[in-house]
Every structure is written in structure tokens, then in C-alpha cells.
Design an enzyme around this catalytic site. Structure first.
Site, PDB file in Angstrom:
ATOM      1  N   TYR A 161       0.815  -1.208   0.000  1.00 27.37           N
ATOM      2  CA  TYR A 161       0.000   0.000   0.000  1.00 27.37           C
ATOM      3  C   TYR A 161       0.854   1.265   0.000  1.00 27.37           C
ATOM      4  O   TYR A 161       0.347   2.365  -0.221  1.00 27.37           O
ATOM      5  CB  TYR A 161      -0.943   0.033   1.206  1.00 27.37           C
ATOM      6  N   HIS A 222       0.791 -11.812   2.596  1.00 23.65           N
ATOM      7  CA  HIS A 222      -0.275 -11.147   1.859  1.00 23.65           C
ATOM      8  C   HIS A 222      -1.038 -12.087   0.932  1.00 23.65           C
ATOM      9  O   HIS A 222      -2.235 -11.928   0.722  1.00 23.65           O
ATOM     10  CB  HIS A 222       0.289  -9.979   1.052  1.00 23.65           C
ATOM     11  N   SER A 263      -3.138 -14.109   4.539  1.00 19.41           N
ATOM     12  CA  SER A 263      -4.224 -13.527   3.760  1.00 19.41           C
ATOM     13  C   SER A 263      -4.386 -14.313   2.476  1.00 19.41           C
ATOM     14  O   SER A 263      -3.384 -14.701   1.854  1.00 19.41           O
ATOM     15  CB  SER A 263      -3.931 -12.053   3.451  1.00 19.41           C
ATOM     16  N   ASN A 264      -5.618 -14.571   2.099  1.00 21.71           N
ATOM     17  CA  ASN A 264      -5.937 -15.282   0.854  1.00 21.71           C
ATOM     18  C   ASN A 264      -5.472 -16.737   0.856  1.00 21.71           C
ATOM     19  O   ASN A 264      -5.239 -17.318  -0.204  1.00 21.71           O
ATOM     20  CB  ASN A 264      -5.340 -14.541  -0.359  1.00 21.71           C
ATOM     21  N   GLY A 317     -17.725  -3.807  -1.490  1.00 20.95           N
ATOM     22  CA  GLY A 317     -17.432  -3.663  -2.904  1.00 20.95           C
ATOM     23  C   GLY A 317     -16.149  -2.948  -3.219  1.00 20.95           C
ATOM     24  O   GLY A 317     -15.728  -2.909  -4.372  1.00 20.95           O
ATOM     25  N   SER A 318     -15.530  -2.340  -2.198  1.00 23.35           N
ATOM     26  CA  SER A 318     -14.300  -1.584  -2.383  1.00 23.35           C
ATOM     27  C   SER A 318     -14.506  -0.490  -3.423  1.00 23.35           C
ATOM     28  O   SER A 318     -15.629  -0.190  -3.837  1.00 23.35           O
ATOM     29  CB  SER A 318     -13.144  -2.514  -2.733  1.00 23.35           C
TER      30      SER A 318
END
Length: 406
Positions: A161, A222, A263-264, A317-318
Site C-alpha cells: 500500500y 499477503h 491472507s488469501n 465492494g471496495s
């Protein structure tokens, strides 16, 4: 009530592949317009993109914000979009909350928490720090400060980010203004270009230096897969994940990281890390909302069964889909039954399933709404409506499928 399964995959296909998010690149997508900045004999490139920010293409606060170079720092750094005010703020101004934050404040204890394996807890509602213009530069510093002064405590950041400096500054300023550091739960994520034992170990020190903090509360891998353009010492996805995990465990024992997670990841990938022993996996952050495919729901159920906290991203929905999702009649009608917004209904749906949420915003009004999801509960009939999206109408905003990577 209209069906929830009404969004076309064509629309979703236009979404940026973010949240590890931020696609197949180690520093956001190198797309959209490019502006060249010329300063004497040096040419610096920066990319204008929803997840690109002030400090890309070689630009740094040290290079651009030094007022010895001019009243607004280095004039060669700025254009109509990226300005001194947006990226540097006023270094002489005392930190303070935005004008309406105090009136929106709530006690931090009003935000419920999830217990974590090995001890400690994580607030069920937080603020994501990704992939919008206000998640960069001085805007994100002010957003972090406002959120913490308002009563929020859970912040979700990541290496990719590209805003550790400003986020850390906001955290430090909040502490200076009376927010106990022990109450703040700061998450960040290590991107795949820092996978591998030695690179991950070096990244921890770099990350803490950027944040200006002695420790972070949670570090996540991540994503499970690797990108073809990553430069790293390890080669196979499984080996890279394991080496990285072991390096992070060492940093945890040194007191630099309080908790570790992923994550993921899917159940198979989680079990591979669990088999290494040592520190527990305390959290798995996945895309999670009423439209996710069954694999995501199955992953959340597996995590809950094994005591691993689940955090949802993409709840509303970002950036790319929020306007379509939050205007759905079914969500507005459900919300009206409780005096809540469509967004609060979606957040409450996840919270009611024991899943923490991290919606992103720098608008104090929206921050307050996102934190106020613990003063009501959705009735069974409304939960059933949100649970009833047909399988053939399920979809992802970002495209990360648990257990998809070897």
C-alpha cells in the site's frame, strides 16, 4: 425484495486485481497516466493510479517535503494531482482531529473483539488503508489520527500500500494525544517480493523503521502465490511461504511482531504452515461478503473450526463496485428496518458470522458508521436473505481464490 445476485462479471472484470490485492505487481499496477518530474540532472517517474501514491518511482518525503528547498518543498515533485499539501501536510501544525470527529466519538469498548490463539484479541471493526486517493500522503495520516481519536482501534495496512510512513505518523500522533498504544491493533502484510528467510527478516526491520514503531500487532503473508517478476531467493511457492513464516516467527520472538497470520490462504495452505509448529496462525484475511463463492465460505468455516480469526476485505465492494452494491434495494430495505445504511447491513452480516471487517475510508462520518455495527443484530430472516445468493451468481471483486496456488 430484489435478488442480491445481480452484478455482471463484466463489471467485476474491470476491477483492479488488488488486495494482494494490488495485482500482479510488487508496487501496484504500473498503468494509467504517467507524469515525469525533472529536477536538475535527475528524472523521476511516478504513476498516477488509485493505489499509487505520493512516494512512488523514487520519490520520497526526504526528497520532496524538505522546506529548505522552497516553501512547499521541492517544486519539481508536484503536479495538479499530487500536491505538497496532499503529500506532506503542514509539518509545523500541531496534530489534531478533523472538526467533526469529537462529535462522532464512541468508546473503544463499544467495538467488540475477537479472541486470538495464543492470547490477546483483535477488534471486530477496523479501517483498511488501501487503494484510494485518501490512503496516501498526508490524507492517510489524518485519517488514521481521526479514526483512533474517534474510538477505532484496528488498522489494516500492507507493504504494497506504500504508506507505512504516514500511517505510522498518524499512530504516533494519536498516542501523543492520549490513545494508549496498547489499545491499537495495527496489521500489516508482507508482499511476495520480500518472501524468503533473509529477505523477510530484512523487511521486518525496514517496515518498523518506516512506521517509526517498536512493534506491530499482526503481520500477514499477503497471499500464497508468487509473482513472476518477483526477485527473491526462494523459488517454489510452498517453500517461500515456509521460509517467510519461519523468519517472521523469529521476529515475533524478538518482540517486533505480536501475532502472525495470512491472507488469501485456504485450508491446505494453512495446514502446511501449521505443520511447521511454533507460533499459531491467528488470522486469515480473505474476500468475504454475501456474493463470495463457496470456497471462501468453506475457508471461513474451516478457520473458525480451528480457532483462526477471519477478517473480511471487500465487504462493501471496495472502490470499484461500492456504488453498485450499496444502492441495491434489498440492502436499503433491510437497513431501513434498523435505521442503518446498506453498508452497515453488510458489515453487520459479517460481524454476526464472527468475521472482522476493515472497510476503508477517510471520511469521519463513514468511519463512525462503520464502527457502529454492534448496537443492532440482523434478524434471522434478513441473514437468510443475505445468505441466499445462488451459487451461479456468486463473484469476487478481486479474484484471489484460497488454495489456488500450489
Amino acid at each position: 425484495l430484489k435478488s442480491l445476485g445481480c452484478f455482471s462479471r463484466g463489471l467485476l472484470g474491470k476491477q483492479q486485481q488488488q488486495h494482494g490485492d494490488v495485482g500482479k505487481s510488487s508496487s501496484c499496477s504500473h498503468s494509467n497516466s504517467m507524469h515525469c518530474i525533472v529536477n536538475a540532472s535527475i528524472v523521476l517517474l511516478a504513476f498516477s493510479h488509485v493505489c499509487a501514491g505520493c512516494w512512488t518511482g523514487g520519490l520520497t518525503p526526504e526528497l520532496c517535503c524538505d522546506r529548505a528547498l522552497g516553501p512547499k518543498g521541492n517544486p519539481s515533485c508536484w503536479d495538479a494531482e499530487f500536491t505538497y499539501e496532499r503529500c506532506c501536510g503542514d509539518p509545523e501544525a500541531a496534530p489534531k482531529a478533523s472538526h467533526n470527529v469529537e462529535s462522532l466519538r464512541l468508546a473503544a469498548s463499544n467495538v467488540h473483539s475477537l479472541p486470538l490463539l495464543g492470547g490477546g484479541s483483535m477488534p471486530l471493526s477496523g479501517m483498511g488503508l488501501c487503494c484510494r486517493p485518501s490512503a496516501q500522503g498526508d490524507a492517510v495520516r489524518q485519517g488514521v489520527l481521526d479514526f483512533l481519536l474517534m474510538g477505532g482501534r484496528h488498522l489494516d495496512d500492507a507493504q504494497i500500500y506504500d504508506n507505512h510512513r504516514e500511517v505510522g505518523q498518524g499512530v504516533r500522533q494519536a498516542v501523543e494525544l492520549g490513545v494508549p498504544r496498547s489499545e491499537i491493533f495495527l496489521t500489516t502484510k508482507i508482499w511476495t517480493n520480500s518472501f524468503g528467510f533473509d529477505k523477510a527478516a530484512a523487511w521486518v526491520s525496514s517496515m518498523l523503521g518506516e512506521l517509526g514503531l517498536e512493534y506491530v500487532d499482526l503481520v500477514l503473508l499477503h497471499k500464497a502465490g508468487l509473482d513472476a517478476d518477483d526477485t527473491r531467493d526462494c523459488h517454489e511457492p510452498k517453500a517461500c511461504r515456509q521460509e517467510t513464516w519461519l523468519a517472521l516467527q523469529r521476529a515475533q520472538r524478538a518482540g517486533k511482531i505480536r501475532h502472525l497470520g495470512v491472507s488469501n490462504f485456504g485450508p491446505r495452505q494453512l495446514q502446511e504452515l501449521i505443520a511447521l509448529g511454533g507460533a499459531p496462525i491467528v488470522a486469515n484475511q480473505i474476500e468475504y461478503h454475501p456474493w463470495v463463492p463457496q470456497m471462501h465460505r468453506t475457508t471461513a468455516e474451516w478457520c473458525h473450526k480451528h480457532g483462526i480469526a477471519v477478517t473480511a476485505y471487500g465487504s462493501m465492494g471496495s472502490t470499484g463496485m461500492a456504488s453498485q452494491i450499496l444502492t441495491q434495494d434489498v440492502l436499503k430495505q433491510v437497513g431501513s428496518a434498523y435505521g442503518k445504511t446498506a453498508g452497515q447491513v453488510l458489515l453487520r452480516w459479517a460481524v454476526q458470522k464472527n468475521v472482522s471487517v476493515i472497510p476503508g475510508t477517510s471520511n469521519p462520518k463513514h468511519m463512525a458508521e462503520n464502527l457502529r455495527v454492534f448496537d443492532f443484530a440482523l434478524a434471522d430472516e434478513h441473514m437468510q436473505i443475505l445468505d441466499s445468493v445462488p451459487e451461479d451468481q456468486r463473484m469476487l471483486h478481486f479474484g484471489h481464490t484460497p488454495d489456488d496456488s500450489p
